[in-house]
Scaffold this motif. Sequence first.
Motif, mmCIF file in Angstrom:
data_model
loop_
_atom_site.group_PDB
_atom_site.id
_atom_site.type_symbol
_atom_site.label_atom_id
_atom_site.label_comp_id
_atom_site.label_asym_id
_atom_site.label_seq_id
_atom_site.Cartn_x
_atom_site.Cartn_y
_atom_site.Cartn_z
ATOM 1 N N GLU A 221 -8.336 4.418 5.107
ATOM 2 C CA GLU A 221 -6.971 4.934 5.194
ATOM 3 C C GLU A 221 -6.944 6.382 5.684
ATOM 4 O O GLU A 221 -6.989 7.307 4.886
ATOM 5 C CB GLU A 221 -6.319 4.848 3.814
ATOM 6 N N ASP B 158 -12.714 3.929 -4.934
ATOM 7 C CA ASP B 158 -11.401 4.524 -4.681
ATOM 8 C C ASP B 158 -11.617 6.025 -4.489
ATOM 9 O O ASP B 158 -11.585 6.800 -5.441
ATOM 10 C CB ASP B 158 -10.456 4.226 -5.857
ATOM 11 N N ARG C 238 7.011 2.873 3.256
ATOM 12 C CA ARG C 238 6.510 1.494 3.270
ATOM 13 C C ARG C 238 7.530 0.500 2.725
ATOM 14 O O ARG C 238 7.325 -0.697 2.838
ATOM 15 C CB ARG C 238 5.194 1.386 2.501
ATOM 16 N N PHE D 22 1.318 10.698 -1.240
ATOM 17 C CA PHE D 22 0.254 9.704 -1.454
ATOM 18 C C PHE D 22 -0.028 9.592 -2.944
ATOM 19 O O PHE D 22 -0.171 10.609 -3.624
ATOM 20 C CB PHE D 22 -1.008 10.152 -0.715
ATOM 21 N N HIS E 241 -2.273 3.193 5.439
ATOM 22 C CA HIS E 241 -2.980 2.489 4.351
ATOM 23 C C HIS E 241 -3.565 1.165 4.876
ATOM 24 O O HIS E 241 -3.163 0.073 4.443
ATOM 25 C CB HIS E 241 -1.986 2.222 3.218
ATOM 26 N N LYS F 275 -11.641 8.633 -7.624
ATOM 27 C CA LYS F 275 -10.647 8.263 -8.639
ATOM 28 C C LYS F 275 -11.256 7.323 -9.685
ATOM 29 O O LYS F 275 -10.684 7.143 -10.753
ATOM 30 C CB LYS F 275 -9.441 7.594 -7.971
ATOM 31 N N GLN G 153 5.291 5.586 -6.143
ATOM 32 C CA GLN G 153 3.916 5.738 -5.634
ATOM 33 C C GLN G 153 3.905 5.490 -4.116
ATOM 34 O O GLN G 153 4.500 4.532 -3.630
ATOM 35 C CB GLN G 153 3.025 4.717 -6.356
ATOM 36 N N HIS G 154 3.218 6.382 -3.382
ATOM 37 C CA HIS G 154 3.069 6.287 -1.920
ATOM 38 C C HIS G 154 4.381 6.523 -1.134
ATOM 39 O O HIS G 154 4.429 6.268 0.072
ATOM 40 C CB HIS G 154 2.462 4.954 -1.473
ATOM 41 N N ARG H 99 1.665 -6.149 0.763
ATOM 42 C CA ARG H 99 0.274 -5.984 0.323
ATOM 43 C C ARG H 99 -0.669 -6.413 1.450
ATOM 44 O O ARG H 99 -0.941 -7.594 1.633
ATOM 45 C CB ARG H 99 0.025 -6.831 -0.931
HETATM 46 C C1 BG6 Z 1 -5.102 3.303 -2.492
HETATM 47 C C2 BG6 Z 1 -5.266 4.186 -3.699
HETATM 48 O O1 BG6 Z 1 -4.813 4.096 -1.385
HETATM 49 O O2 BG6 Z 1 -4.030 2.392 -2.723
HETATM 50 C C3 BG6 Z 1 -5.534 3.310 -4.913
HETATM 51 O O3 BG6 Z 1 -6.321 5.104 -3.493
HETATM 52 C C4 BG6 Z 1 -4.405 2.296 -5.092
HETATM 53 O O4 BG6 Z 1 -5.657 4.124 -6.059
HETATM 54 C C5 BG6 Z 1 -4.244 1.506 -3.791
HETATM 55 O O5 BG6 Z 1 -4.722 1.411 -6.150
HETATM 56 C C6 BG6 Z 1 -3.103 0.501 -3.829
HETATM 57 O O6 BG6 Z 1 -1.886 1.117 -4.127
HETATM 58 P P1 BG6 Z 1 -0.559 0.295 -4.268
HETATM 59 O O7 BG6 Z 1 0.521 1.271 -4.655
HETATM 60 O O8 BG6 Z 1 -0.294 -0.316 -2.917
HETATM 61 O O9 BG6 Z 1 -0.809 -0.751 -5.307
#
Ligand code: BG6
Length: 296
Positions: free
Chosen positions: A270, A210, A85, A66, A165, A189, A80-81, A56
């Motif tokens: 990003e 966002d 990573r 993404f 990111h 968003k 997600q993503h 984080r």
């Molecule tokens: C951003 C997204 O890039 O990443 C957000 O636009 C998201 O919607 C944020 O909350 C964090 O994502 P994650 O998966 O690292 O918690």
Amino acid sequence: PSVSLEDNIVTARLPSGDSCQVYLYGATVTSWKTSDNNERLFLSSAAALDGSKPIRGGIPIVFPVFGPPPKDHATGQLPQHGFARNSVWEYLGKSSSESMGTKADDSVKLDFGLGSSMLSEDMKKKWPHDFGLVYSVTLSKGKLEVQLHVQNKGDKAFDFQCLFHSYFTVKDISKTTVSGLEGASYVDKVRKAETFTEESSDIPITSETDRVYSTPSVPPIVVKEDGKDSLVCTRDALPDCTVWNGWQEKIAGMGDFEPKDAWKRYLCIEPGTVSSWTKLEAGDAWEGSAIFEAKL
Ligand code: BG6
């Protein structure tokens, strides 16, 4: 430049005093300090650094999708993503080059690689493509360049999205603005993922933000603090840019985001290519990059 690899962390330092740190886990840049000893990247004090979940803060790499993957897409089973990573990358080495007006000591490039064979069995099943990624992080005085090279080594085309990111430190989000995006369209968003056109030449961040901006002409994006340029982001082949700050409430709900009031002191800018899919034919390669320049 001095470069070390210890405990799966690559640290580079220039004679100018600029430094950066990259975890092999995710090839995540977790620190970028300029010669004034100012930390430019935000890293949560509760970030998992043991490989148990994506880091984080810093600069996690988003690939090959993404956000939440669309269920009807080839990436539909991925987290997600994507997986870049939270996969362990290989350190490929450093290089520094002399060019007109610069000395070899003025910059250092760190290369990292991730290929299909290095993915977990689970990820391989979920995205069964033969690919090779080379991620290069170049540190020079006051600047950090990130570049991703994607190669399709298989015999079938695949679609991907990618994004850096990046979490940047800011002194006070209420005095932070973003310029360079006037006229760009964006998906908000926070407002039902509807599309708008940016009317402001200097966007204040005053609530949860966002947005995914699409700027086909890739103008520089400038973060200003107290009206002064603090960070300039220039891009190549990355027509989109997410601007994200979760604000108090969202950050309160994120277990690995600490301290809880740190939403006041970070902003994600990003650069990426995420508003559509990039199709990579068998045997083809693609490259995108961003340069972050510290101004203050
Ligand atoms: C951003 C997204 O890039 O990443 C957000 O636009 C998201 O919607 C944020 O909350 C964090 O994502 P994650 O998966 O690292 O918690």
